[in-house]
Scaffold this active site. Structure first.
Site, PDB file in Angstrom:
ATOM      1  NE  ARG A  69      13.437 -29.177  -5.851  1.00  0.00           N
ATOM      2  CZ  ARG A  69      13.915 -30.272  -6.424  1.00  0.00           C
ATOM      3  NH1 ARG A  69      14.856 -30.179  -7.332  1.00  0.00           N
ATOM      4  NH2 ARG A  69      13.478 -31.452  -6.068  1.00  0.00           N
ATOM      5  CE  LYS A  74       2.602 -10.271   2.954  1.00  0.00           C
ATOM      6  NZ  LYS A  74       1.573  -9.659   3.825  1.00  0.00           N
ATOM      7  CD  GLU A 131      -4.489  -2.098  -0.280  1.00  0.00           C
ATOM      8  OE1 GLU A 131      -3.624  -1.756   0.550  1.00  0.00           O
ATOM      9  OE2 GLU A 131      -5.113  -3.183  -0.199  1.00  0.00           O
ATOM     10  CE  LYS A 153       3.821  -4.252  -0.399  1.00  0.00           C
ATOM     11  NZ  LYS A 153       2.710  -5.022  -0.860  1.00  0.00           N
ATOM     12  CD  GLU A 155       2.756  -9.655   7.347  1.00  0.00           C
ATOM     13  OE1 GLU A 155       2.711  -9.488   6.118  1.00  0.00           O
ATOM     14  OE2 GLU A 155       1.770  -9.970   8.012  1.00  0.00           O
ATOM     15  NE  ARG A 163       5.137  -7.495   3.054  1.00  0.00           N
ATOM     16  CZ  ARG A 163       5.538  -7.999   1.904  1.00  0.00           C
ATOM     17  NH1 ARG A 163       6.755  -8.526   1.799  1.00  0.00           N
ATOM     18  NH2 ARG A 163       4.750  -7.994   0.849  1.00  0.00           N
ATOM     19  CG  ASN A 203      -1.222  -7.120   7.068  1.00  0.00           C
ATOM     20  OD1 ASN A 203      -1.212  -7.191   5.841  1.00  0.00           O
ATOM     21  ND2 ASN A 203      -0.457  -7.879   7.832  1.00  0.00           N
ATOM     22  CG  HIS A 212      -5.418  -5.728   4.772  1.00  0.00           C
ATOM     23  ND1 HIS A 212      -5.122  -4.380   4.702  1.00  0.00           N
ATOM     24  CD2 HIS A 212      -5.194  -6.221   3.526  1.00  0.00           C
ATOM     25  CE1 HIS A 212      -4.732  -4.087   3.462  1.00  0.00           C
ATOM     26  NE2 HIS A 212      -4.769  -5.175   2.738  1.00  0.00           N
ATOM     27  CG  HIS A 218     -10.175 -11.888   6.373  1.00  0.00           C
ATOM     28  ND1 HIS A 218      -9.576 -12.546   5.320  1.00  0.00           N
ATOM     29  CD2 HIS A 218     -10.802 -12.837   7.096  1.00  0.00           C
ATOM     30  CE1 HIS A 218      -9.845 -13.829   5.411  1.00  0.00           C
ATOM     31  NE2 HIS A 218     -10.573 -14.043   6.489  1.00  0.00           N
ATOM     32  CG  HIS A 269      -8.392  -6.734  -1.155  1.00  0.00           C
ATOM     33  ND1 HIS A 269      -8.451  -7.418   0.048  1.00  0.00           N
ATOM     34  CD2 HIS A 269      -7.225  -6.034  -1.130  1.00  0.00           C
ATOM     35  CE1 HIS A 269      -7.361  -7.154   0.751  1.00  0.00           C
ATOM     36  NE2 HIS A 269      -6.602  -6.317   0.065  1.00  0.00           N
TER      37      HIS A 269
HETATM   38  N1  GLY Z   1      -0.332  -6.271   0.960  1.00  0.00           N
HETATM   39  C1  GLY Z   1       0.397  -6.285   2.154  1.00  0.00           C
HETATM   40  C2  GLY Z   1       1.801  -6.710   1.982  1.00  0.00           C
HETATM   41  O1  GLY Z   1       2.284  -6.820   0.866  1.00  0.00           O
HETATM   42  O2  GLY Z   1       2.448  -6.977   2.951  1.00  0.00           O
END
Ligand code: GLY
Length: 366
Positions: free
Chosen positions: A121, A143, A185, A227, A237, A242, A246, A249, A253, A267
Site C-alpha cells: 500500500r 504521474k 517538452e 512544471k 489535473e 495542469r 498537455n 498531446h 497522441h 513521444h
Molecule cells: N506530462 C504532463 C503532466 O505531468 O501533467
C-alpha cells in the site's frame, strides 16, 4: 546547484539540479535508506553506463544498493514487468519505510513510481531521471503508470516522489534523437505561458544540442520551475491548470497511435508535431496570428523535430486520426478538451472543439 520545491503541503518535495550530481548521489540519498538499503530500478542501457557511477558513490558506505535492471524500452511499462518488480521487492522483504530509486528515463520512472504506490500500500520513491524528457517532464509531478492493451498510461496513480535528483551532465551520453525529442517538452513551457522563454529557446537551442552544460542546466531549471508551479496549483489535473501541460498531446497522441507507439515516432517528437498542429488549428479557428504559428513551426523544424503529419511519418485521413483521439483518456462525456493558443505563451483549454472540424483540418493538412 539549484533547488526547486514542488509545494504540495505534507507531500512537498525538493528537486535538485546540479551538474555532476550523479557522482554525489550517495550524499543526497543517504537519508532515504531505511534499513541501510535502497532498491534501485534501472534499464539495461542506463544500467551499463550510469549505474556504475551511482554504485561507485556508495562504495565503502553502509548502504546497500539492491538493483533490478529491466529491458530498455516502452514494453517494460507492462503488467508483466510490474509483477516481476513487485515480486522481486516482496521476495527481498521490502517494507513501507523502504525507498525505490528510479535511475532511468520516463519508462523506469513511471514503472517505479507505480510499483512504489502499490507495494504494501505504498513505500517511498525518488527519481534520478537520465533523459531530457524525464528531467523536464515525467520525473516531476507524480504521474505514474503502466500501459495496457487498451492504451498508454491507462493503469496508474498520482504518486509523488520524495526527491528528484537531476544531473544535466548525464545527457552527454543521450542519443541525439532522444535529446531533441526531450527538447520538445522544453519548448512546450515557452508556448504554454512564457513567450520570453520561447525566445530564449530560439536563441539557445543550438547550444543545447551541442550539450553546452550552462544552456542545458538553464533549460532544465526553467522547465522544472514552470512544471513545479503548475503541479503545486493543480496536482491531480482537476482545475484545468495542469491540463496546460498537455499542449500538443491530443494531436500527438493520434500521431503516436497511427505510428503504433513505436520508434517511428517517439513521444517527444509526437508532442512537437502536435504543438505545431495545435497552433495551426488555433489559426484556423481565428484565435492565433498566423505569424505566431509559423514561428513555432520554424523553430521545431530548425530543431530537427516533426512539425506536420508528413514529417511525423503519420499521413492518414483526418477521420482516422480523430478516431485515435477518441481513445484519449481525456475524453469526457463524448467531448475532448483541446489545448489551443491565442499566441505564443498564451495557451488555453478549449472545451467546445468539434471533432468533425478537427478531422477536416487534419485532412487539409495531410
Ligand atoms: N506530462 C504532463 C503532466 O505531468 O501533467
Amino acid at each position: 546547484m539549484t533547488q526547486i520545491t514542488v509545494e504540495l503541503g505534507d507531500q512537498s518535495y525538493p528537486i535538485v539540479v546540479e551538474p555532476g550530481a550523479l557522482d554525489r548521489a550517495s550524499q543526497y540519498l543517504q537519508g532515504f535508506a531505511a534499513n541501510n538499503r535502497l532498491f534501485v530500478l534501472t534499464d539495461d542501457h542506463v544500467g551499463s553506463h550510469l549505474l556504475p557511477r551511482l554504485q561507485d558513490g556508495f562504495a565503502g558506505s553502509a548502504i546497500e544498493l539492491v538493483v533490478k535492471s529491466l529491458p530498455a524500452g516502452e514494453a517494460s511499462k507492462s503488467w508483466d514487468q510490474l509483477e516481476m518488480v513487485t515480486d522481486w521487492l516482496l521476495a527481498a522483504g521490502a517494507e513501507r519505510s523502504d525507498t525505490l530509486v528510479a535511475l532511468g528515463g520516463g519508462v523506469i520512472g513511471d514503472l517505479t513510481g507505480f510499483a512504489a504506490a502499490i507495494i504494501k500500500r505504498g513505500c517511498n520513491f525518488v527519481q534520478i531521471p537520465t533523459s531530457l524528457l524525464a528531467q523536464v517532464d515525467s520525473s516531476v509531478g507524480g504521474k505514474t503508470a503502466i500501459n495496457s492493451a487498451a492504451g498508454k498510461n491507462l493503469i496508474g496513480s498520482f504518486n509523488q516522489p520524495r526527491f528528484v535528483l537531476i544531473d544535466p551532465l548525464v545527457l552527454n551520453s543521450l542519443p541525439d534523437r532522444e535529446l531533441r525529442a526531450g527538447y520538445a517538452e522544453v519548448v512546450k513551457y515557452g508556448l504554454i505561458n512564457d513567450a520570453e522563454f520561447f525566445g530564449w529557446c530560439e536563441t539557445n537551442s543550438e547550444q543545447i544540442f551541442n550539450r553546452n552544460s550552462d544552456a542545458l542546466s538553464e533549460a532544465i531549471v526553467h522547465s522544472v520551475r514552470a512544471k513545479a508551479l503548475i503541479v503545486g496549483e493543480d496536482e491531480k489535473e482537476l482545475s484545468g491548470r495542469r491540463a496546460l501541460l498537455n499542449l500538443g498531446h491530443t494531436f500527438g497522441h493520434a500521431l503516436e497511435a497511427e505510428t503504433g507507439f513505436s520508434e517511428r515516432l517517439v513521444h517527444g517528437e509526437a508532442v512537437a508535431a502536435g504543438m505545431a498542429l495545435a497552433f495551426r488549428y488555433s489559426v484556423r479557428r481565428g484565435h492565433c496570428d498566423p505569424a505566431d504559428a509559423e514561428r513555432v513551426v520554424a523553430h521545431l523544424k530548425s530543431a530537427g523535430l516533426p512539425y506536420d503529419l508528413s514529417s511525423a511519418s503519420a499521413r492518414a485521413s483526418g477521420q482516422r486520426l480523430v478516431e485515435h483521439m477518441m481513445h484519449d483518456k481525456k475524453m469526457s462525456g463524448g467531448t475532448l478538451p483541446f489545448l489551443l493558443a491565442n499566441g505564443i505563451g498564451q495557451t488555453f483549454l478549449a472545451k467546445d472543439v468539434n471533432l468533425e472540424d478537427v478531422a477536416a483540418f487534419l485532412e487539409e493538412s495531410s
